[in-house]
Motif scaffolding. Structure first.
Motif, mmCIF file in Angstrom:
data_model
loop_
_atom_site.group_PDB
_atom_site.id
_atom_site.type_symbol
_atom_site.label_atom_id
_atom_site.label_comp_id
_atom_site.label_asym_id
_atom_site.label_seq_id
_atom_site.Cartn_x
_atom_site.Cartn_y
_atom_site.Cartn_z
ATOM 1 N N VAL A 236 -15.216 -15.961 -9.561
ATOM 2 C CA VAL A 236 -13.899 -15.487 -9.152
ATOM 3 C C VAL A 236 -12.815 -16.370 -9.758
ATOM 4 O O VAL A 236 -12.879 -17.590 -9.673
ATOM 5 C CB VAL A 236 -13.765 -15.500 -7.606
ATOM 6 N N SER A 237 -11.829 -15.711 -10.369
ATOM 7 C CA SER A 237 -10.614 -16.412 -10.773
ATOM 8 C C SER A 237 -9.452 -15.715 -10.078
ATOM 9 O O SER A 237 -9.599 -14.627 -9.530
ATOM 10 C CB SER A 237 -10.440 -16.391 -12.296
ATOM 11 N N GLY A 238 -8.295 -16.362 -10.096
ATOM 12 C CA GLY A 238 -7.171 -15.743 -9.426
ATOM 13 C C GLY A 238 -5.870 -16.429 -9.772
ATOM 14 O O GLY A 238 -5.854 -17.475 -10.428
ATOM 15 N N SER A 239 -4.797 -15.811 -9.337
ATOM 16 C CA SER A 239 -3.482 -16.399 -9.566
ATOM 17 C C SER A 239 -2.620 -16.159 -8.338
ATOM 18 O O SER A 239 -2.805 -15.190 -7.606
ATOM 19 C CB SER A 239 -2.829 -15.786 -10.802
ATOM 20 N N VAL B 280 -5.212 -22.133 2.057
ATOM 21 C CA VAL B 280 -6.116 -21.010 1.779
ATOM 22 C C VAL B 280 -6.644 -21.071 0.349
ATOM 23 O O VAL B 280 -7.850 -20.938 0.110
ATOM 24 C CB VAL B 280 -5.379 -19.674 2.031
ATOM 25 N N THR B 281 -5.738 -21.285 -0.614
ATOM 26 C CA THR B 281 -6.199 -21.333 -2.010
ATOM 27 C C THR B 281 -7.028 -22.587 -2.269
ATOM 28 O O THR B 281 -7.983 -22.557 -3.032
ATOM 29 C CB THR B 281 -5.016 -21.244 -2.999
ATOM 30 N N ALA B 282 -6.677 -23.684 -1.589
ATOM 31 C CA ALA B 282 -7.459 -24.920 -1.744
ATOM 32 C C ALA B 282 -8.891 -24.698 -1.262
ATOM 33 O O ALA B 282 -9.856 -25.171 -1.879
ATOM 34 C CB ALA B 282 -6.810 -26.057 -0.969
ATOM 35 N N ARG B 283 -9.023 -23.948 -0.172
ATOM 36 C CA ARG B 283 -10.362 -23.639 0.356
ATOM 37 C C ARG B 283 -11.159 -22.814 -0.652
ATOM 38 O O ARG B 283 -12.347 -23.057 -0.896
ATOM 39 C CB ARG B 283 -10.209 -22.894 1.683
ATOM 40 N N LEU B 284 -10.495 -21.811 -1.252
ATOM 41 C CA LEU B 284 -11.179 -20.978 -2.238
ATOM 42 C C LEU B 284 -11.586 -21.804 -3.466
ATOM 43 O O LEU B 284 -12.672 -21.614 -4.021
ATOM 44 C CB LEU B 284 -10.279 -19.813 -2.670
ATOM 45 N N ALA C 196 -12.318 -24.936 -3.446
ATOM 46 C CA ALA C 196 -13.469 -25.750 -3.030
ATOM 47 C C ALA C 196 -14.762 -24.931 -3.054
ATOM 48 O O ALA C 196 -15.848 -25.467 -3.284
ATOM 49 C CB ALA C 196 -13.232 -26.315 -1.629
ATOM 50 N N LEU C 197 -14.618 -23.609 -2.849
ATOM 51 C CA LEU C 197 -15.789 -22.721 -2.874
ATOM 52 C C LEU C 197 -16.160 -22.289 -4.292
ATOM 53 O O LEU C 197 -17.170 -21.624 -4.498
ATOM 54 C CB LEU C 197 -15.519 -21.476 -2.019
ATOM 55 N N GLY C 198 -15.290 -22.634 -5.262
ATOM 56 C CA GLY C 198 -15.625 -22.352 -6.659
ATOM 57 C C GLY C 198 -14.678 -21.445 -7.411
ATOM 58 O O GLY C 198 -14.899 -21.159 -8.594
ATOM 59 N N ALA C 199 -13.618 -20.955 -6.764
ATOM 60 C CA ALA C 199 -12.658 -20.085 -7.463
ATOM 61 C C ALA C 199 -11.813 -20.910 -8.434
ATOM 62 O O ALA C 199 -11.455 -22.052 -8.145
ATOM 63 C CB ALA C 199 -11.751 -19.376 -6.465
ATOM 64 N N LYS C 200 -11.487 -20.304 -9.570
ATOM 65 C CA LYS C 200 -10.584 -20.940 -10.554
ATOM 66 C C LYS C 200 -9.218 -20.280 -10.394
ATOM 67 O O LYS C 200 -9.064 -19.099 -10.712
ATOM 68 C CB LYS C 200 -11.104 -20.720 -11.973
ATOM 69 N N ILE C 201 -8.238 -21.033 -9.889
ATOM 70 C CA ILE C 201 -6.940 -20.449 -9.553
ATOM 71 C C ILE C 201 -5.826 -21.076 -10.381
ATOM 72 O O ILE C 201 -5.772 -22.294 -10.543
ATOM 73 C CB ILE C 201 -6.639 -20.617 -8.046
ATOM 74 N N THR C 202 -4.947 -20.228 -10.905
ATOM 75 C CA THR C 202 -3.764 -20.660 -11.654
ATOM 76 C C THR C 202 -2.531 -20.349 -10.814
ATOM 77 O O THR C 202 -2.405 -19.248 -10.279
ATOM 78 C CB THR C 202 -3.660 -19.902 -12.994
ATOM 79 N N TYR C 203 -1.622 -21.312 -10.733
ATOM 80 C CA TYR C 203 -0.437 -21.123 -9.884
ATOM 81 C C TYR C 203 0.771 -20.672 -10.696
ATOM 82 O O TYR C 203 1.853 -21.228 -10.629
ATOM 83 C CB TYR C 203 -0.181 -22.395 -9.072
ATOM 84 N N GLU C 204 0.531 -19.630 -11.452
ATOM 85 C CA GLU C 204 1.575 -19.001 -12.256
ATOM 86 C C GLU C 204 0.967 -17.708 -12.795
ATOM 87 O O GLU C 204 -0.230 -17.674 -13.122
ATOM 88 C CB GLU C 204 1.964 -19.924 -13.426
#
Length: 309
Positions: A39-42, A49-53, A55-63
Motif C-alpha cells: 500500500v502506498s498513499g498520499s 493515523v498515517t503514522a500508524r499506517l 508503522a504497518l508498512g504503508a509508504k505515504i507521501t505528504y504532498e
C-alpha cells in the motif's frame, strides 16, 4: 468488465490510496496491509493515523504529486479528490484504473456472509458502535468499519472473520449505494448535505435505493416514528422490520424508565421479549438507536443476553 479491487488483492499488486488519512480510507489501508497487499498513499498532513499506517508498512507521501502513482496497479480515491488532482491526472495518462473508496468497500463486503450497513442522517457512529459490541458479545467475530475511534476495537477498524461485517454507511455523494448490505438499517432521514442532494425527496430516493440493495432473503430495518424514513421504504419488495416507540411497530420498548437521561427498557421484537437494556449513553434518540440494533441483531441470531451487556 466491471472494475473490482479483489484481483489486485489476490495478486498482491500495489494499491495507492489518495487521501489515505481520511476516516474510512485509513481503515481500507489497514485492511489491505493485513492481507499482505503493498500500500502506498498520499495526504496533506502527517497524523497519528498515517503514522500508524506507516508503522504497518504503508509508504505515504505528504504532498499530492504525479509521480506518487507511478508503479501502482490500482488507485483508490475519496469522493473529495477530484479529476484535476495531479495524481488522478497522471493515473489516467498511465492507464492505471481509478475507483472510489465506497466502491472498494462494496467489493470487499461481498466476501462476508452477513453485512449490516447502518445509515441515517445522524446516529450512525453510535449505532455502529452498539452493533459492534452486540456482535462481539455474541462471539460473531465481526469485521467492523466505523466513522470515528471506537475504544472497544482500538480505532476505526476491526479485522474479524468472514461471518459478519458491521459498517457505518454514509449517504453523502450516494456513497452507501456502492455497499452490499444484507441488513440495511435506516435510523432516520432528514434534510442534510444539500450541497449534494437537491431536496428531501432526493434524499428519500437515495435511501430507497439503499434499502433495495438488500437481497431478497435480507432485511431492511427502518424507523417507524420517522415519516421520511417510512417513505424511503414504501413499495420495496423486501422484508421490512420497523422500530420505534409505538407498540404497533415490529420492535418497540416496554417498561421504559428515564434515569437522569439514561434509558432502561425491555425490547420487544415481533411480540416477544428480546432483551432488557440499560443504556450507558444518554438520550431518547439512543433508545431508538438501540432498538434499531436489536432489530438487526435478532434477525442475525444474536441472543438477547448479548444485546443486554
Amino acid at each position: 468488465m466491471a472494475l473490482s479491487i479483489k484481483p489486485y488483492i489476490e495478486n498482491k499488486e500495489r494499491i495507492h490510496l489518495i487521501g489515505i488519512g481520511g476516516v474510512s480510507m485509513n481503515s481500507l489501508g489497514e485492511l489491505l496491509l493485513s492481507r499482505g497487499v503493498p500500500v502506498s498513499g498520499s495526504d496533506r498532513l502527517r497524523t497519528d493515523v498515517t503514522a500508524r499506517l506507516e508503522a504497518l508498512g504503508a509508504k505515504i507521501t505528504y504532498e499530492h504529486k504525479p509521480e506518487n502513482v507511478e508503479g501502482a496497479s490500482l488507485i483508490v480515491r475519496t469522493a473529495a479528490v477530484h479529476d484535476d488532482n495531479p495524481e488522478i491526472v497522471r493515473a489516467h495518462e498511465l492507464g492505471i484504473p481509478v475507483m472510489e473508496r465506497a466502491e472498494a468497500w462494496g467489493h470487499l463486503m461481498r466476501d462476508y456472509d452477513n453485512v449490516v450497513c447502518l445509515a441515517g442522517t445522524h446516529g450512525k457512529t453510535t449505532s455502529t458502535s452498539m452493533m459492534t459490541l452486540m456482535t462481539m458479545e455474541a462471539q460473531m467475530d465481526p469485521t467492523v468499519m466505523v466513522g470515528s475511534n471506537l475504544p472497544a476495537i482500538g480505532g476505526t477498524l476491526r479485522i474479524g472473520g468472514k461471518g459478519c461485517f458491521v459498517a457505518e454507511s454514509c449517504e453523502y455523494c450516494n456513497s452507501f449505494l456502492r455497499f452490499a448490505p444484507t441488513v440495511a438499517v435506516i435510523l432516520n432521514v432528514e434534510e442534510d448535505h444539500l450541497d449534494f442532494f437537491k431536496d428531501i425527496n432526493d434524499i428519500i430516493h437515495s435511501f430507497h435505493e439503499f434499502a433495495e440493495l438488500t437481497p431478497m432473503n435480507g432485511l431492511v430495518v427502518v424507523n417507524g416514528d420517522d415519516p421520511h424514513a417510512m417513505r424511503s421504504v414504501a413499495g420495496i419488495n423486501r422484508k421490512v422490520r420497523t422500530f420505534g416507540t409505538s407498540a404497533t411497530l415490529d420492535v418497540y420498548p416496554t417498561d421504559v424508565r428515564d434515569e437522569n437521561g439514561y434509558y432502561r427498557f425491555t425490547v420487544m421484537v415481533e411480540g416477544k421479549k428480546y432483551a432488557k437494556v440499560a443504556l450507558s449513553v444518554p438520550g431518547r434518540h439512543n433508545m431508538l438507536n438501540a432498538l434499531a440494533c436489536c432489530a438487526a441483531a435478532e434477525f442475525l441470531g444474536v441472543p438477547g443476553d448479548a444485546a443486554e451487556r
